[in-house]
Motif scaffolding. Sequence first.
Motif, PDB file in Angstrom:
ATOM      1  N   ALA A 276       0.827  -1.205   0.000  1.00 10.36           N
ATOM      2  CA  ALA A 276       0.000   0.000   0.000  1.00 10.36           C
ATOM      3  C   ALA A 276       0.862   1.255   0.000  1.00 10.36           C
ATOM      4  CB  ALA A 276      -0.925  -0.003   1.225  1.00 10.36           C
ATOM      5  N   LEU A 277       1.911   1.276   0.834  1.00  7.36           N
ATOM      6  CA  LEU A 277       2.786   2.440   0.850  1.00  7.36           C
ATOM      7  C   LEU A 277       3.579   2.541  -0.445  1.00  7.36           C
ATOM      8  CD1 LEU A 277       4.125   4.892   2.074  1.00  7.36           C
ATOM      9  CD2 LEU A 277       5.692   3.372   3.310  1.00  7.36           C
ATOM     10  N   ALA A 278       4.136   1.439  -0.907  1.00  5.54           N
ATOM     11  CA  ALA A 278       4.962   1.491  -2.118  1.00  5.54           C
ATOM     12  C   ALA A 278       4.157   1.954  -3.327  1.00  5.54           C
ATOM     13  CB  ALA A 278       5.582   0.121  -2.384  1.00  5.54           C
ATOM     14  N   PHE A 279       2.967   1.417  -3.514  1.00  4.75           N
ATOM     15  CA  PHE A 279       2.139   1.844  -4.647  1.00  4.75           C
ATOM     16  C   PHE A 279       1.697   3.299  -4.484  1.00  4.75           C
ATOM     17  CE2 PHE A 279       1.100  -2.728  -5.795  1.00  4.75           C
ATOM     18  CZ  PHE A 279       1.640  -2.655  -7.072  1.00  4.75           C
ATOM     19  N   SER A 280       1.495   3.750  -3.242  1.00  6.74           N
ATOM     20  CA  SER A 280       1.164   5.159  -3.008  1.00  6.74           C
ATOM     21  C   SER A 280       2.308   6.056  -3.453  1.00  6.74           C
ATOM     22  CB  SER A 280       0.868   5.390  -1.524  1.00  6.74           C
ATOM     23  OG  SER A 280      -0.294   4.712  -1.116  1.00  6.74           O
ATOM     24  N   LEU A 281       3.537   5.678  -3.106  1.00  2.00           N
ATOM     25  CA  LEU A 281       4.698   6.477  -3.471  1.00  2.00           C
ATOM     26  C   LEU A 281       4.960   6.457  -4.972  1.00  2.00           C
ATOM     27  CD1 LEU A 281       7.081   5.405  -0.556  1.00  2.00           C
ATOM     28  CD2 LEU A 281       5.844   7.570  -0.770  1.00  2.00           C
ATOM     29  N   VAL A 282       4.616   5.342  -5.593  1.00  2.00           N
ATOM     30  CA  VAL A 282       4.764   5.220  -7.046  1.00  2.00           C
ATOM     31  C   VAL A 282       3.748   6.100  -7.776  1.00  2.00           C
ATOM     32  CG1 VAL A 282       4.310   3.597  -8.945  1.00  2.00           C
ATOM     33  CG2 VAL A 282       5.879   2.969  -7.115  1.00  2.00           C
ATOM     34  N   GLY A 283       2.596   6.306  -7.132  1.00  2.00           N
ATOM     35  CA  GLY A 283       1.531   7.082  -7.762  1.00  2.00           C
ATOM     36  C   GLY A 283       0.479   6.228  -8.425  1.00  2.00           C
ATOM     37  N   ASP A 284       0.486   4.925  -8.156  1.00  2.00           N
ATOM     38  CA  ASP A 284      -0.521   4.021  -8.707  1.00  2.00           C
ATOM     39  C   ASP A 284      -1.686   3.953  -7.715  1.00  2.00           C
ATOM     40  OD1 ASP A 284      -2.062   1.894  -9.652  1.00  2.00           O
ATOM     41  OD2 ASP A 284      -0.321   0.741 -10.323  1.00  2.00           O
ATOM     42  N   ARG A 285      -2.632   4.867  -7.858  1.00  2.00           N
ATOM     43  CA  ARG A 285      -3.720   4.986  -6.900  1.00  2.00           C
ATOM     44  C   ARG A 285      -4.616   3.756  -6.897  1.00  2.00           C
ATOM     45  NH1 ARG A 285      -7.317   8.735  -7.849  1.00  2.00           N
ATOM     46  NH2 ARG A 285      -7.734   9.398  -5.687  1.00  2.00           N
ATOM     47  N   ASP A 286      -4.851   3.163  -8.072  1.00  2.00           N
ATOM     48  CA  ASP A 286      -5.719   1.983  -8.135  1.00  2.00           C
ATOM     49  C   ASP A 286      -5.123   0.816  -7.344  1.00  2.00           C
ATOM     50  OD1 ASP A 286      -7.535   3.329  -9.698  1.00  2.00           O
ATOM     51  OD2 ASP A 286      -6.790   2.525 -11.601  1.00  2.00           O
TER      52      ASP A 286
END
Length: 324
Positions: A276-286
């Motif tokens: 959840a944190l890694a995808f948030s930082l990547v910018g992949d909201r979905d």
Amino acid sequence: MALLRDWTLALGKQVGRPAAKLQKDSGDPEVARVRAAAAAADWNTVRAVLQARPESEDRTELLWAVGETARVERWITEAVEAEPGAALPRLVAGIRYISWGWEARTSARATQVSREQFEVFHDRLRTAEQFLYEAAEREPGWSSPWYGLQTTGRGLQVGQALARRRFEATVRRDPHHLGAHIQQLQQVCDKWGGSHEEMHAFARASVLGAPGGTLLGRLVPDAHIEQWLSLPRGEDAAYMRRPEVAQSLREAAEHSYRHPDFVRRGSWNGLLNSFALAFSLVGDRDAARECFRATEGRVTESPWDYVDRDPVAAYRKHRAAAGR
């Protein structure tokens, strides 16, 4: 993948969203039981709980629940002396001395730790090593003593070659031991004498070399978060926005929590919090939103404590940004 998506769709139909609450452990009732017994110096119950959880089922969480309990060092040596041929009391003593050692050192940066603190830290880790080696001699098939020796080795800075041998000793006995892999990931990261390249290569090989649905999937987001933390402001965000970072996260997700064989057991929630944190930082909201839904508001300290002293506040901030 379909299994998790059906699950998250069902969660998405709920009114509102679950309140975010810090989850200290996996929710296994035996964790609370063994922690209470350790606090009461009830060795008979501690031993019974640990013996009922075979090494093959990874009793790491139970061991740490005992090891992190205050004042265990005051009574565990009596159990060691009372059972000279037994491995279990020595294993528990070793894990307690590891935790007690880190309590003395604290989580501060090395430059902020006094020489006296380091002396106590190293002395306790050396005591832990003695207990762990004795446990390993008495139960050669157990992985837990070697996992403990991985942790002491990092604190005592035994070097990459010996650290690798200890990791290999653990995984010979339990090839997909999550704690062992997390320790080795730290061992090969840049701040402990490895490199970012070695860290990422280890994470990817470990995940893809494990069966589908593996909890080892969290090694990939953990590695990216580790590198993100090491970079100065501006460079950290640019790193996480690289296309290859998002691709490696998606690859690990497909082989872990999106895989049909993924089961919510053990540290499954820690895996989803890391993604959840890694995808948030990547910018992949979905993808981040998918993970937040699946956690059902259960917040693990790691990795959120890297972002904010209040892990729940960090979780809520990123969950809101993902539109969850």
